[in-house]
Design an enzyme around this catalytic site. Structure first.
Site, PDB file in Angstrom:
ATOM      1  N   LYS A 111       0.836  -1.215   0.000  1.00 21.58           N
ATOM      2  CA  LYS A 111       0.000   0.000   0.000  1.00 21.58           C
ATOM      3  C   LYS A 111       0.865   1.256   0.000  1.00 21.58           C
ATOM      4  O   LYS A 111       0.498   2.261  -0.609  1.00 21.58           O
ATOM      5  CB  LYS A 111      -0.966  -0.005   1.184  1.00 21.58           C
ATOM      6  CG  LYS A 111      -1.886  -1.227   1.163  1.00 21.58           C
ATOM      7  CD  LYS A 111      -3.304  -0.915   1.498  1.00 21.58           C
ATOM      8  CE  LYS A 111      -4.159  -2.156   1.536  1.00 21.58           C
ATOM      9  NZ  LYS A 111      -5.109  -2.307   0.491  1.00 21.58           N
ATOM     10  N   LYS A 195      -4.216 -10.394  -6.854  1.00 21.13           N
ATOM     11  CA  LYS A 195      -5.339 -10.669  -5.944  1.00 21.13           C
ATOM     12  C   LYS A 195      -6.567  -9.844  -6.322  1.00 21.13           C
ATOM     13  O   LYS A 195      -6.432  -8.677  -6.691  1.00 21.13           O
ATOM     14  CB  LYS A 195      -4.900 -10.295  -4.515  1.00 21.13           C
ATOM     15  CG  LYS A 195      -5.865 -10.735  -3.434  1.00 21.13           C
ATOM     16  CD  LYS A 195      -5.481 -10.183  -2.064  1.00 21.13           C
ATOM     17  CE  LYS A 195      -6.147  -8.859  -1.795  1.00 21.13           C
ATOM     18  NZ  LYS A 195      -6.397  -8.551  -0.382  1.00 21.13           N
ATOM     19  N   LYS A 198     -10.634  -5.061  -3.307  1.00 25.94           N
ATOM     20  CA  LYS A 198     -11.657  -4.033  -3.448  1.00 25.94           C
ATOM     21  C   LYS A 198     -11.075  -2.641  -3.645  1.00 25.94           C
ATOM     22  O   LYS A 198     -11.700  -1.790  -4.239  1.00 25.94           O
ATOM     23  CB  LYS A 198     -12.633  -4.068  -2.275  1.00 25.94           C
ATOM     24  CG  LYS A 198     -12.078  -3.790  -0.905  1.00 25.94           C
ATOM     25  CD  LYS A 198     -13.233  -3.772   0.102  1.00 25.94           C
ATOM     26  CE  LYS A 198     -12.918  -4.481   1.382  1.00 25.94           C
ATOM     27  NZ  LYS A 198     -11.870  -3.865   2.193  1.00 25.94           N
TER      28      LYS A 198
END
Ligand code: ATP
Ligand code: LTN
Length: 331
Positions: A111, A195, A198
């Site tokens: 991230k 992956k 969302k």
């Protein structure tokens, strides 16, 4: 009764990955465990998010929990931010986690890589400390999560060991991550090496997608060369991902599904059967979701009752920890 605890952060629209890897397993736990399932809304703030979107996502997850079959009589459903003990315990236990181990967390690396150094918030770095507080507040024995969260639970296990050793008693229970045998890491349909996520959607199936769109997405999923339905993540990541989705939803092992399709030499037919399996599951799920999301009064009641129940237990743990570390607690 042993205790199970888990949560999902309301950072975006939930995907089929969240459903298979997490949501659907939460319900399975409520029969055999004392079950705590929450919405990790404080964790959602670790990356910038619009307030209205955060609120909408939060309500949606409550409705998804209920639509997936969580029964508020059996499962304590609540918002992390409604129980202030999460933040209080976090501020104590963060002192027992080290910068080195936090900087090795894969989720943090992934991230933060997407941000400028000057925009990486402290909360993103300290994310696992709050997650650990979530787990130990309720003395969880097990934590059902998808593969990507295993590392955070392992870190929490280290903290529990460190804390208990330091204070010479079993203050916290040792939590165990529970990862589904099939479906712990559902991959993107358009890039099966990534992956399904969302916050980084690529060819994802969202739980609220129109059923026709879901069918279309599955029919146009990236596959591999050849025409055999085999499980081989390296050479056939697309087919392997579809096999995983099918097996998880049909409660079959991968071997059983491969056997079932052994005479099929057409990807098109195979995809149709995968699409049917997904629609069979998500069709009724969406109907229940629509009913629940339009009943805001019911959602509020569930959350209020859940927060009261959660707080009772969380408060006890917090007092115990305060006493253990030497913070003065008024008797
Ligand atoms: P984000 O993209 O915001 O990091 P996410 O889609 O990874 O979100 P989380 O809120 O981190 O979702 O995860 C909720 C739960 O769903 C966790 O237990 C996580 O392990 C599981 N999960 C998430 N994505 C997948 C996936 N692709 N396959 C299986 N499980 C998943
Ligand atoms: N980090 C998790 C959400 C989460 C969680 C938890 C899961 C926050 N606290 C405690 C299990 C136990 C995620 O991103 N899915």
């Amino acid at each position: 009764m042993a205790i199970s605890l888990s949560g999902i952060k309301p950072t975006g629209k939930l995907t089929l990955g969240n459903y298979i890897g997490a949501l659907r397993n939460f319900k399975a736990m409520q029969e055999d465990y004392e079950n705590f399932i929450f919405i990790a809304d404080l964790h959602a703030l670790t990356l910038p998010i619009d307030p209205i979107e955060l609120k909408t996502n939060t309500l949606d997850i409550v409705a998804f929990y209920l639509a997936a079959g969580l029964d508020p009589e059996k499962t304590t459903i609540f918002l992390q931010s409604d129980v202030s003990e999460h933040s209080e315990l976090n501020s104590i236990i963060q002192n027992y986690l080290y910068m080195g181990e936090l900087s090795r967390m894969t989720q943090f690396k992934d991230k933060s890589r997407k941000l400028n150094d000057s925009a990486i918030g402290l909360g993103l770095f300290a994310y696992p400390a709050l997650m650990c507080a979530d787990i130990i507040l309720y003395n969880a024995d097990i934590v059902p999560v998808g593969e990507d969260q295993k590392q955070h639970v392992e870190l929490c296990r280290n903290l529990v060991h460190r804390f208990n050793t330091r204070y010479g008693k079993e203050i916290f229970k040792m939590p165990e991550p529970v990862i589904p045998k099939v479906g712990a890491r559902i991959m993107s349909l358009s890039d099966p090496t990534k992956k399904m996520s969302k916050s980084d959607p690529k060819g994802d199936i969202f739980l609220k997608d129109d059923l026709n769109i879901i069918r279309k997405k599955i029919m146009s999923a990236v596959t591999d060369t050849g025409n055999e339905i085999l499980f081989d993540k390296e050479n056939k990541p697309g087919i392997s991902n579809l096999l995983t989705i099918y097996s998880a939803l049909k409660n079959k092992t991968i071997e059983e599904s491969v056997q079932e399709f052994s005479n099929l030499h057409q990807y098109g037919e195979f995809k149709k059967m995968v699409a049917n399996a997904v629609l069979d599951e998500l069709g009724p799920f969406q109907t229940r979701y629509k009913e629940i999301i339009s009943n805001r009064k019911y959602i509020n009641e569930v959350l209020e009752k859940g927060a009261i129940r959660a707080k009772k237990i969380a408060h006890k743990t917090l007092i115990k920890v305060k006493k253990t570390v030497g913070l003065y607690v008024h008797e």
